[in-house]
Design an enzyme around this catalytic site. Structure first.
Site: not given
Lengths: 511, 511, 511, 511
Positions: C122, C126, C213, C279, C314, C318, C320, C468
């Site tokens: 991660c 984003c 994050t 996090e 959002h 994901y 990603c 996540e």
């Protein structure tokens, strides 16, 4: 509503239990079974017409053939399909045998799988066996509480059933009307079966039993409550044995996908020309049951347990679908071979996956039988949790097995011309020319296997292999409710808390 | 084999391209389309008989109705179902439109979903669109290499097609015979379509095209190779446009599950009485194609690319099944409501799951369109990887959606009596009494929705929703082969090695 | 509770918006970004200790490296990772760019996938982009309703953000306390962030933002409501921009699986030694926000829409995870090759399956971007339904991809000795001897790939790839709620009823 | 290679079988077991260092605790965890008991599930039991063929094992080197264990056994071939019993995810502080085995059957994972309750699904035991097909159960600060404030359950619950190969052909 147009009022004295049995004679093979269904005074409707002779009706006969096989199997594989009954001190068909051990239940499962292999359809005799199984303990338990004599009546009935080797149908599912309302709240009291009158000789019931498996092929029908009843539902808490040809009964045959192919000439397009299932609606208009055949009358507090125990037996009975699964695996392997694709690794892998799913179902079924425990009446009952697991897998895996079989079949399964086209002078030779695959396989062989897969995934026996797998013995959510009840969540929480160091309720940790 | 018994030898001069077109006139609505199918001299067989008038045959008509809707939609929702064609400088049906942008392909997908919603079946016009799409670039590319004039011929044909607003069928799938052998190795050369003769006017082909979608409802059929051809297969590397009523063609209609319900009275048991799909076998016995309608003759080295591009278009076309999925979701929601179960959380959850799966299919379909790229000829083509992803999901999710719909439907779906029983004097009132659910829903409404779900999961349109979803545009393994080719495994290995510190081929690590 | 022990009361005048920005200078590459994080006065706790220099802490640094890559990518692949901003008339990092078209959102998705490929974790930027995206339209809409000037404030902030090329963290998730209670009902008001004081210069907030994050790696944090607020929650309906080093903030670092391997010598056992996620819990004790940086103060009726639009952006972000999926596919292919098993058909098939699932996720993500529509403020927003579909697939498929990767890895992945053992004099040679596979692959290479798969399926980056993926941007049930809302069930019912012949609400049937 | 630096050459006379046993004394409880592991002269490496005292090493001890529980359970639940051994006419630990009936195997499964519930990890004693089980029949069968006396030697060994109540480790998995090469083709002969010398007293073996479960916690290790051996592999076809502390053995400890948390202070972050699994590499450098402890020496033709029977036992042993599954269900239910979400229907539904999957595994495991059949030596062996089904489900369902547990856990599971932060003066109170959920649940309780779920889905015991479930007792493809062999495809084809009317090989159709 007024149904008198259909069933005339009766004035003569009602038939006694003995008189009813006197009409039967022992059946010792399949042919005698088929004969036993002839010349009965049944009122049967199909496509809006009265069926005069159900036995020889092309749509109905395959369902009779499937039940016929239960008689034949008891002859050809007696260790599998028959058992010694201490009740009558004789060998009886296993479909009428009371489980005296876990092994008896396992043997029943093996017989069910074998029947599935041999017929590729629902052979309609399990629900009856599961009915007599649950009544063994329920009648016993009611007697213990109420001092009634239901269990003795039950045993007498069972002896006759075993001696005569009859088929018993399970009349359980009431129409139910508005699902949000109790029986007494329905706008029409008949939406749940209920007692309408009690006399010195017996009682009368009115109502209907929906999608009754093999109803028309049965000799006797056991009517029983479909769900938990409360004090105000006493008249609905009734169990009784009724001959299939009792006065006041009307049958309406249920349609199945592709049912009318049975009316066509030729056997190829039928896919499985010999065997099929049967679901009927049976309506009861003041049908008489003599006291000797009444096994519950108002003891509503046993209805919940009746249903739970019935499903314990019946959900494990769905291992029968592994027999159909064996046919699916075999059909998929055969068509792959006919297509010349059987060596491809993905084909082999799909057959393994189908087998894995099928055996997983079988595992949970026989596990629930092996783990059976005796009830107070002495009969053994399947493990409830595992029987629910079995049935819940049956609501999933046959669909995936079916999907994989269609994958291996190829699209031709749904685009093949009719048998008539294959046999016509005009097109026959051309079709054989163009649908030829491997040189050593005839076009007909290829077509027959494709039609069998069609039969079991879209056609007549898809009803049994798929939709009935979903809803028979309770829809998926019914199993989830039972699993929820049985999953001992507090005990499992304490296992977790123990390991997490929260509280040691289950066992001391080592230092 | 000798097929002369069926097709007489022709001695007269063959019809020219212009003569063939002269027989058409522009179609501007659904009724004109239906009319255009009348009075054609087609040889059609069904159930071993010649069908004199296919248009009014009860089994065939629903498939015509589905195609008819493509004309009607262009009128009622013109922005969706028509487009401006610079070729003829006029608005044309989108099913005849060449994609000039990714947006054109997305609009095509939306139209396909809408058509699925409106018909609940395979509406048979996609393969033809995907055929003219792939020919745009393939003819162009052949011309670039060989100096031929196929592309110009193609454009001329397309202009006529657009002006006349015709249906084009895709004649792609050869019977193939023994899968382990090449075309020239087969025991019968006709198992792959091939050129039998070339004259000054044109060429002649013999062979057959199997499970041809909507073949009988087409005006023209494009024959083209079904797979990669090699140098020795030159005579098999042929593409041509043939009118559906050309001399030498014979059609045999494919059976579908429950097809003969269309012959019954009443519309309820049909489930979807109006619409259905169609698959036929078309046999070609020395069928003439004038040179103007020949678009490949021997350029075998383009066949691989022909197939790859065709599947790029056609696998994305399977978003049409999301329209059927919308109907499934709606039917499941309706029956849950009729059963009084629509508020149950598990019911809601299953509808969400069905929707999730359906929209996942839609995503991959439109993603492949949005990511389209132009080819040398100027036409846009779907992203190959994502089109395969779309189709691969289509081989899985409709089965699960169907399973969930059967779950919500309840077992009644496969045990309902026939419409005739519901309407008979003897049983009608009784059936309405006993199948009544919620007081505000008629038994007929409930029955109709159940029959629709049966139609789409077991019956006639299950063929399109399930089996055709599996095999149309290539069976699952075909997509896996393409995904395997396109997945750039070496590049991904280097990404992994880079992060694992093995070798930094893709990018420098920060210090 | 009294938290004064940690944060001293401030008496000096609060910093203005301009003063806050004055502390920044434009960042033009990765090194400058890393430098920008040094010498900030942050209070950070990890393992119960204050972290004096987070930038060089071995556990924290990999998370900084991941963000650093967002700067480097904008240099190495500018067309992918930067865009022209009309706001400041200059090229800006795409992570700070306002979507002016669907294509902008698609390019964002491609950049996200690429970042996932390059970092295998991660990369934390984003949520900040999705925050500025949602605020563009929300501030605009509030202004339209209330005549406020939030949008102008927002644009001023964004210009500074773009000029300085900063990282924005999304402070959204409040601790929430008892889930059954509203903010004002909690026993502790701080369980939801709220305004504690308003002055002429600005307002003060207290509360906490959980699992934030990349919180520690951000320059600014945007605090905003985590859910729908009602009239009584006005003080909780607050949005503001806060520098990460504002007075009153305390960070506590979250643990990750295998986090302390980062403290060990050697880079092999880390699996991915360079990159990791982050996090943190951020607590706010009366943190000041000048009015220029307040973007909502009490307009509670926009909170629902804030959340819905944020998740639209959002949940599509994901995609990603498909970049991480590419690494998984590559790692699985590499270990299969190292094990000498890469030619096995089942291995190939598993790689295809992993790819299929990964591309299905990608499809739904980019489809939601391609289908984006403009909002009133002019910004484009992802299609809500498809964004939810994307995220919902992300809660499933990475787990299956991970399972398949473990399958291909073999058991050695979890039984390998430590790097120290491989390098020790006593055991090193023996281990190399016994863990040798193919002669052309070193034991170290094999070990490194196995450790990478461990890292992504069990270890530090499994946090990002699995858990996540499950909960980021909302847990699975949150997507199901949205799908339920958006699925237009009434419309679909009417499609079904139309085809079933019940009522023709959607379209006329052809006759 | 020269390994002499590690193991000095021995010149003294080798220890006899009796001498070896003389070093043992009966173990009657957990504490004695732990003591029995002390003061052994083992060469153990971990993190590149020699471990002087494995028993008290914080990383190793949890794995010893798990085995310790097998002794304690035999005391607390003797009917479950002990059995009467006719061999020594005494009650013995069930982990050393020879199955005399299907029920014995079922009791073993129940004990395994219970052990899983109590430890939440791999308790390492199953492979040893499955080893002595398979040797019972294999030694018997060799003797029958070759007139050897292996079975008597075996029984003598087993009596000693039972009397002393020892742990036996299964040394099966050779490193295997290049998978494409046979043992004798490897570049290094040691990549498969083999006999290096035979003397009057016994033989010597060299090689290694990889990922040996609980190797270090065993008293004796049984070395045996890992796969089918051929005539040229005779020296590799060797089975022998070796004390864990024999001369020439070197252990290297395998790493696990989060292993070093065991070195941290505090028990919370460990998740399961008490129990863990263990996998080691054991290297053998000319290790002596007296003839009395040699159970195969060259009878290569029995190696295939050795492996098949071992997997029949061992694949069913994976029902142990249902005990871990019970903990997962409990942990998920507990965290849902702590979060205040336990009443949500989707939460309940996920717990039901987890239970359903878990019980499905259990079903297939116990079904394979219930269906056990006796072998020639008198021992019972699990049904091969169902044991493979069990293990194959274990390669899938724990992953899904784990995914669902993470779903219910919430994202906090991977973002929680460390125990040290919770306990620090600076942040402790703040963390308790902000991580407070329901008022009646402490933050610590919530944290502990989250850490347990982390432990079992990502951390140390995820190794046992997930990756070992995948690969232990054979990777998924190994089961598929066995299912493929056992699925009787020809028989199933004939079932299908029979129903399709092709040929009636299985049974006559009724007329």
């Amino acid at each position: 509503m007024n149904t008198s147009a259909i069933q005339p009022t009766r004035i003569q004295k009602e038939e006694s239990a003995d008189q009813r049995w006197a009409r039967f004679k022992p059946i010792s093979n399949g042919d005698q079974y088929v004969e036993s269904l002839r010349n009965r005074d049944l009122t049967v409707y199909l496509f809006g017409e009265v069926v005069e002779n159900p036995v020889d009706h092309p749509i109905i006969r395959p369902s009779i053939n499937a039940l016929r096989m239960t008689y034949e199997l008891a002859i050809s594989e007696p260790e599998l399909a028959s058992a010694w009954s201490p009740l009558i001190d004789a060998q009886v068909n296993r479909f009428l045998h009371i489980a005296e051990s876990p092994q008896d239940l396992v043997m029943k499962n093996r017989m069910q799988r074998r029947m599935g292999q041999l017929t590729g359809t629902c052979f309609q005799r399990c629900a009856g066996l599961d009915t007599i199984s649950v009544l063994h303990s329920i009648t016993y338990d009611i007697d213990q509480t109420h001092g009634t004599t239901y269990h003795q009546r039950y045993l007498e009935f069972l002896k006759q059933a075993q001696r005569n080797n009859i088929i018993i149908g399970a009349g359980m599912t009431d129409p139910k009307g508005d699902r949000g309302k109790r029986p007494t709240e329905q706008h029409d009291p008949d939406l749940f079966m209920h007692v309408t009158k009690r006399t010195q000789d017996g009682l009368y019931v009115t109502g209907a039993k929906a999608h009754m498996t093999g109803g028309l092929n049965s000799h006797w029908i056991c009517v029983m409550p479909t769900m938990n009843m409360l004090a105000e539902d006493k008249d609905y808490a009734v169990i009784g044995m009724v001959p299939a040809d009792a006065h006041g009964m009307t049958y309406v045959y249920g349609r199945q996908s592709c049912d009318t192919r049975a009316l066509e000439e030729g056997d190829i397009d039928k896919g499985n020309a010999t065997f099929g299932g049967q679901e009927v609606l049976v309506m009861f208009d003041n049908v008489f049951i003599p006291w000797d055949h009444v096994l519950m009358d108002g003891e509503y507090e046993f209805t919940q347990e009746l249903v739970t125990r019935f499903t314990a037996y019946h959900r494990a009975s769905y291992v029968c679908k592994t027999g159909l699964g064996d046919v699916m695996v075999g059909a998929a392997a055969a068509i792959a071979e006919y297509n010349g694709a059987d060596k491809a690794s993905h084909v082999r892998d799909k057959l393994v996956e189908m087998t894995h799913l099928n055996e997983t179902i079988y595992s949970s079924g026989i596990a629930s039988s092996h783990e059976a425990k005796p009830l107070a009446s002495g009969i053994y009952m399947n493990d409830t949790m595992l029987a629910n697991i079995c049935k819940h897998n049956v609501t999933r895996f046959p669909y995936e097995i079916s999907r994989l079989a269609q994958d291996l079949a190829g699209g031709l399964m749904v685009t093949l011309p009719s048998q008539a086209d294959f046999e016509s002078e005009a097109t026959g030779a051309l079709l054989k020319k163009y649908f030829k695959g491997r040189h050593d396989v005839t076009t007909e062989e290829r077509t027959r296997i494709l039609r069998l897969i069609e039969n079991m995934t879209l056609g007549r026996n898809a009803v049994g292999y798929l939709t009935e797998s979903m809803h028979g013995a309770g829809s998926p959510q019914a199993q989830r409710v039972q699993i929820n009840r049985a999953m001992e969540i507090e005990r499992k929480k304490s296992l977790a808390k123990n390991l997490a160091g929260i509280i040691a309720t289950d066992r001391q940790n080592p230092s």
